[in-house]
Design an enzyme around this catalytic site. Structure first.
Site, short mmCIF file in Angstrom:
data_model
loop_
_atom_site.label_atom_id
_atom_site.label_comp_id
_atom_site.label_asym_id
_atom_site.label_seq_id
_atom_site.Cartn_x
_atom_site.Cartn_y
_atom_site.Cartn_z
CB SER A 121 37.22 40.79 40.01
OG SER A 121 36.45 39.46 40.07
CG HIS A 142 33.98 41.12 35.84
ND1 HIS A 142 33.49 42.34 36.70
CD2 HIS A 142 34.28 40.24 36.67
CE1 HIS A 142 33.52 41.72 37.87
NE2 HIS A 142 34.37 40.63 37.84
CD GLU A 154 31.94 45.78 35.36
OE1 GLU A 154 31.57 46.56 35.89
OE2 GLU A 154 32.86 44.98 35.75
CG ASN A 192 33.96 43.98 41.23
OD1 ASN A 192 32.82 43.56 41.61
ND2 ASN A 192 34.73 42.74 40.77
N1 LIG Z 1 33.92 35.14 43.27
C1 LIG Z 1 33.24 35.87 42.69
O1 LIG Z 1 32.27 36.65 42.85
C2 LIG Z 1 33.91 36.67 41.18
C3 LIG Z 1 32.75 37.31 40.35
C4 LIG Z 1 33.49 37.68 39.16
C5 LIG Z 1 34.67 37.54 39.01
N2 LIG Z 1 35.57 36.73 39.64
C6 LIG Z 1 37.01 36.47 39.32
O2 LIG Z 1 36.93 35.04 38.63
C7 LIG Z 1 38.16 34.48 38.85
C8 LIG Z 1 38.10 33.39 39.73
O3 LIG Z 1 37.36 33.52 40.91
P1 LIG Z 1 36.69 32.37 41.78
O4 LIG Z 1 35.75 33.15 42.88
O5 LIG Z 1 35.69 31.74 41.06
O6 LIG Z 1 37.63 31.58 42.52
P2 LIG Z 1 37.78 30.03 42.96
O7 LIG Z 1 38.90 29.89 43.91
O8 LIG Z 1 36.30 29.67 43.54
O9 LIG Z 1 38.03 29.07 41.89
C9 LIG Z 1 39.44 29.08 41.18
C10 LIG Z 1 39.46 27.76 40.55
O10 LIG Z 1 40.62 27.57 39.53
C11 LIG Z 1 41.13 26.66 39.63
N3 LIG Z 1 42.65 26.55 39.31
C12 LIG Z 1 43.67 27.14 40.13
N4 LIG Z 1 44.71 26.99 39.13
C13 LIG Z 1 44.60 26.61 38.07
C14 LIG Z 1 45.23 26.17 36.86
N5 LIG Z 1 46.26 26.42 36.90
N6 LIG Z 1 44.55 25.68 35.59
C15 LIG Z 1 43.20 25.28 35.88
N7 LIG Z 1 42.59 25.70 36.90
C16 LIG Z 1 43.19 26.46 38.02
C17 LIG Z 1 41.19 26.21 41.05
O11 LIG Z 1 41.24 24.76 41.35
C18 LIG Z 1 39.59 26.63 41.66
O12 LIG Z 1 38.84 25.72 41.18
C19 LIG Z 1 38.95 35.39 39.56
O13 LIG Z 1 39.89 36.23 38.67
C20 LIG Z 1 37.94 36.73 40.07
O14 LIG Z 1 38.35 37.68 40.66
C21 LIG Z 1 34.98 36.27 40.90
#
Ligand SMILES: NC(=O)c1ccc[n+]([C@@H]2O[C@H](COP(=O)([O-])OP(=O)(O)OC[C@H]3O[C@@H](n4cnc5c(N)ncnc54)[C@H](O)[C@@H]3O)[C@@H](O)[C@H]2O)c1
Length: 594
Positions: A121, A142, A154, A192
């Site tokens: 993000s 994104h 994005e 964002n």
């Molecule tokens: N939450 C949102 O609204 C949102 C929206 C768009 C983008 N993002 C981006 O998406 C990405 C993930 O965010 P999220 O909110 O889904 O986080 P989250 O914490 O919900 O999920 C992350 C997942 O990655 C797994 N993980 C950690 N290390 C790992 C590894 N080495 N190998 C495989 N899996 C691994 C974790 O177990 C977890 O299930 C981030 O970069 C975030 O900025 C988030």
């Protein structure tokens, strides 16, 4: 030749990754989903099953299709299982070292032509790309939360991304039913960068106890038509993720509005991560649930407050403009007797005519019977004489937004109104305490900030000054209930809840345009399709009026003195040039030929 993406890898199946995997599988693609360990896989499976059974329950997916969808997703904890996929997207937590380490490993596993995408993000896609042996085939992709629902993607290109990679991934996103916007590599991208300053500000308001979580969220839903309030949205995003995004944005922008407000760190340390952990700003009925349950902070139901309320049956309205007339209509339709005070018989007649037209329109639309229309109209008595307000239980001032004018009105009301009458101001930007100080009864003075058009907009901000008596605030809230409005309570400072949260975000959008990062059309599209806002920032600014917007931004800046609140020079220039938005035919857009 354009690339075909038939098999796709998703690394990290949390909030976003699981949703992204679902999007791919729904579109018939084979998906290899990689999690850290067995417990991650169990969570991912549960997430996917819950989401597909929800779609089934809503009749959007048949049982057979749901099974087929799940069957297309292979879950594993081995990155080596990605060997034969055509594109890999990572959605692991927002930490640069973690993401670069994953890309470096995946780079060695997949074929050289495979595209690597990050769902980051805010982190630099360029930085991620140079840690691989294929920087020209690394992009940001994104997705927005929830990925199966939100349409925007994005698509972030870096200075080294090959054009055909951008074209192929954009075509792929469209094939998935998404709307891609291609942009450069800057922290927060479009959505964002604009959203998180606003979310951080809302969390700060909550932390400062300026208003309750329910009222902050309701203010943005009912005042701006947002699908969710900011605190509920932070719970959906995840507070740890939000914290990381804000920190990355701050490190790049050095903008104080991006410094995560301390409550984030406290909540993260306590394990309150939002929906995913079952508790964040709100409490949910379990991890990954969207159902809010009552907790210690849940407000008591209306009427359960111990505070006595004063009787209100006759209400005075001072003024004959748009707001005054709208408020008179709301009051009269709710069965209250109204005394309208204008400066001349001519102004009163014009206001009564406007009222009549609006009531007639409601009859034509089937929202009001002729009988109710006549009864409502019959409850309104117009006068030019303040003395006729002597017996009003509450008087609402809605005259010009000038302090001297308002203070004079309050001085007069103080002289003529009976003891115990409540005196309210509809001001949207002046301090209510200034009005209170013009009277000998500051405890009886309050702000009642209605939104335009008053008969339509549900929200009223009930503004207590440091002097307002608790029963006056309770009476004002009860009155809003009678009027079928949604009341939110807040303190007496510039912008109250809605404008204080809305205008710095609109200003940031103007600064983004000014910096040539994206066009007004792309920014509007990003906020509408990425965040499901009813209007993009430029559309909204043109509707509100650029002069009005500039005045609000100046008030906010003068009160808080935050550098980020200083109005964007482009906005000032447009106002100086007389381009005030729709009302003059030109603002950020040209309406003259439409
Ligand atoms: N939450 C949102 O609204 C949102 C929206 C768009 C983008 N993002 C981006 O998406 C990405 C993930 O965010 P999220 O909110 O889904 O986080 P989250 O914490 O919900 O999920 C992350 C997942 O990655 C797994 N993980 C950690 N290390 C790992 C590894 N080495 N190998 C495989 N899996 C691994 C974790 O177990 C977890 O299930 C981030 O970069 C975030 O900025 C988030």
């Amino acid at each position: 030749m354009a690339r075909d993406f038939e098999a796709v890898g998703v690394v990290g199946l949390g909030t976003m990754g699981a949703g992204i995997a679902e999007v791919f599988a729904r579109n018939g693609l084979r998906v290899v989903g990689v999690e850290l360990d067995e417990s991650g896989l169990v969570r991912a499976r549960a997430h996917l099953e819950k989401s597909t059974s929800r779609a089934q329950a809503r009749g959007k997916l048949s049982e057979e299709d749901a099974q087929a969808l799940l069957g297309r997703i292979q879950l594993t904890s081995q990155l080596t299982d990605l060997a034969d996929v055509d594109l890999v997207i990572e959605a692991v937590p927002e930490r640069l070292e973690l993401k670069t380490a994953i890309f470096a490993q995946v780079d060695k596993i997949v074929r050289p032509e495979v595209v690597l995408a990050s769902n980051t993000s805010s982190l630099s896609v360029t930085e991620l790309s140079v840690r691989t042996g294929r920087p020209s085939r690394v992009v940001g992709m994104h997705f927005f939360n929830p990925a199966p629902v939100q349409q925007l993607v994005e698509l972030v290109r870096t200075v080294v991304t090959e054009q055909d990679v951008v074209d192929d991934v954009a075509a792929f996103a469209r094939k998935l039913g998404k709307v891609p916007v291609v942009i450069g590599d800057r922290a927060g991208f479009i959505a964002n960068a604009l959203l998180f300053g606003y979310l951080n500000h809302a969390a700060k308001m909550f932390e400062e106890r300026y208003a309750s979580r329910e009222d902050i969220d309701a203010a943005m839903r009912f005042g701006c038509g947002y699908p969710m309030g900011p605190l509920a949205l932070l719970d959906l995003i995840g507070l740890d993720t939000a914290y990381e995004i804000l920190m990355t944005m701050y490190n790049q922008s050095r903008n104080m509005m991006h410094v995560p407000t301390p409550v984030f760190k406290q909540m993260m340390t306590a394990g309150l991560l939002g929906r995913k952990s079952g508790r964040g700003f709100y409490t949910y009925d379990g991890p990954d649930s969207s159902k809010i349950v009552d907790d210690a902070h849940t407000p008591k139901p209306a009427g359960a407050s111990e505070e006595q309320v004063r009787k209100v049956s006759t209400v005075g309205v001072v003024g004959t403009g748009t707001m005054a007339t709208g408020i008179v209509e709301v009051l009269a339709k709710s069965g209250l007797d109204v005394v309208l005070r204008g400066r001349s018989a001519g102004k009163n007649d014009a206001a009564l005519n406007a009222l009549k037209r609006s009531l007639d329109k409601a009859v034509v639309r089937g929202r009001l019977t002729e009988e109710d229309r006549d009864a409502a109209f019959g409850r309104v008595h117009a006068t030019t004489n303040f003395e006729e307000m002597a017996e009003c239980d509450l008087v609402i001032e809605a005259v010009a937004e000038e302090l001297d004018v308002k203070r004079a009105v309050f001085g007069t009301l103080d002289e003529v109104c009976k003891p115990g009458a409540i005196l309210a101001s509809t001001t949207s930007s002046l301090p209510v305490i200034e009005c209170a100080a013009a009277t000998s009864r500051p405890g009886d003075v309050i702000g009642l900030h209605f939104f335009n058009p008053a008969p339509v907009m549900k929200l009223v901000e009930v503004v207590s000054t440091i002097s307002t008596a608790p029963d006056v605030a309770a009476t004002a809230r009860a009155l809003c209930g009678t009027l079928n409005k949604h009341a939110v309570s807040c303190g007496d400072r510039a912008g109250f809840i809605v404008n204080a949260l809305l205008f710095p975000y609109l200003n940031d959008a103007v600064k983004m345009l000014e910096a040539h990062y994206a066009s007004a059309d792309d920014i509007d599209a990003a906020m509408k399709t990425g965040c499901a806002l009813p209007m993009g920032p430029f559309e909204l600014l043109d509707v509100v009026g650029l002069d009005v917007s500039l005045a609000i931004e100046k008030t906010l800046y003068q009160e808080f003195r935050l550098a980020g609140y200083a109005p964007a020079p482009l906005l000032e220039h447009l106002v100086t040039a007389g381009r005030l938005g729709r009302k003059t035919g030109q603002g950020f857009r040209d309406y003259s030929s439409r």
